[in-house]
Motif scaffolding. Sequence first.
Motif, PDB file in Angstrom:
ATOM      1  N   GLU A  88       0.843  -1.157  -0.111  1.00  0.00           N
ATOM      2  CA  GLU A  88      -0.045  -0.192   0.068  1.00  0.00           C
ATOM      3  C   GLU A  88       0.816   1.341   0.002  1.00  0.00           C
ATOM      4  O   GLU A  88       0.324   2.448  -0.139  1.00  0.00           O
ATOM      5  CB  GLU A  88      -0.813   0.008   1.212  1.00  0.00           C
ATOM      6  N   GLY A  89       1.995   1.174   0.039  1.00  0.00           N
ATOM      7  CA  GLY A  89       3.013   2.358   0.085  1.00  0.00           C
ATOM      8  C   GLY A  89       3.439   2.908   1.185  1.00  0.00           C
ATOM      9  O   GLY A  89       3.633   4.243   1.434  1.00  0.00           O
ATOM     10  N   HIS A 117       0.648   7.500  -2.441  1.00  0.00           N
ATOM     11  CA  HIS A 117       0.992   6.663  -1.402  1.00  0.00           C
ATOM     12  C   HIS A 117       0.668   7.649   0.127  1.00  0.00           C
ATOM     13  O   HIS A 117       1.810   7.848   0.375  1.00  0.00           O
ATOM     14  CB  HIS A 117       2.492   6.173  -1.342  1.00  0.00           C
ATOM     15  N   VAL A 280       8.445   2.826  -1.859  1.00  0.00           N
ATOM     16  CA  VAL A 280       8.198   3.883  -1.648  1.00  0.00           C
ATOM     17  C   VAL A 280       9.369   4.872  -2.534  1.00  0.00           C
ATOM     18  O   VAL A 280       9.075   5.783  -3.043  1.00  0.00           O
ATOM     19  CB  VAL A 280       8.026   4.322  -0.474  1.00  0.00           C
TER      20      VAL A 280
END
Length: 296
Positions: A88-89, A117, A280
Amino acid sequence: MDITLLRAFLEVADAGAFSRAARRIGIAQPSLSLQIQRLEQQLGTTLFERHGRGVALTDVGKGLYPRARRIVDDVRAAEEAVRREVAEGFGSITVGAIPTIAPYVLPAALERLQHRHPGARVVLREDYSAVLVDLLREGAIDVAIAALPYDFGTLPQDVLGSEMLLVAVPALHPAARAGKITVAQLQDAPTVTLDPVHCLGEQVAGFCDARQVNPSVVCRSAQLTTVFEMVGAGMGLSIVPQMAAAKHNTSRCAVVPLADMALERDIIALWPRDRAPSKVAMTFVDCVRQVVNGAS
């Protein structure tokens, strides 16, 4: 205590037999038996009583079971949480950037990252190229945004885009009316420059040396803001990045291209050599690439 051994212990306890547990987890029975032996050796006690039809927990084994279950469940939950956060970042990155790029690229890049994100956290370190190289080698930052040409040694790098370098002139300078300036006009001209500690200052000095241009330096600054203010005050000319020129737009000075040639710098991402970038970090660099290339 090895988590793998605890998992093996729980599987045997739940199955009630080594052969059944080995089939459930897909390993050979001798390997499973060896794992239990190693755990018993570590604890200095017997955990299972062997009988003809299988095994049963000893009193010590019964005491260990709920503790082992909590440990294994906690580890599993932690692993699942990390995988979910990565997908999900979520997570944090520490970013380094040189001062001639950071204020002009990073705000928009960070906005894009937060949109993609929302759970990502970024810590920023603005510093000179030489310092960022040291920080990458020490593992203190996850990625650095810098510019070529500069000798970054063997650090992995990705070119994100290129940027024009323009010439800032006072508003009443003839080049402002002409909308361009020649290299010859830079010769002996009073000049406002960045300190060579900036890679941009070093690049401009190299450009002048290569073309035997000898400007008269009247101001040497550590900040681009000061450079534009001094040009606007009429102190001299300066070679500046296009993005900075757009940010520091003022009626007191004009920004024009070189008529004889195009002067550019490449904007790059630098990575540590000893570890793979996180999701990320890669997304952040992609956001920087979009900003550098003017993607909407």
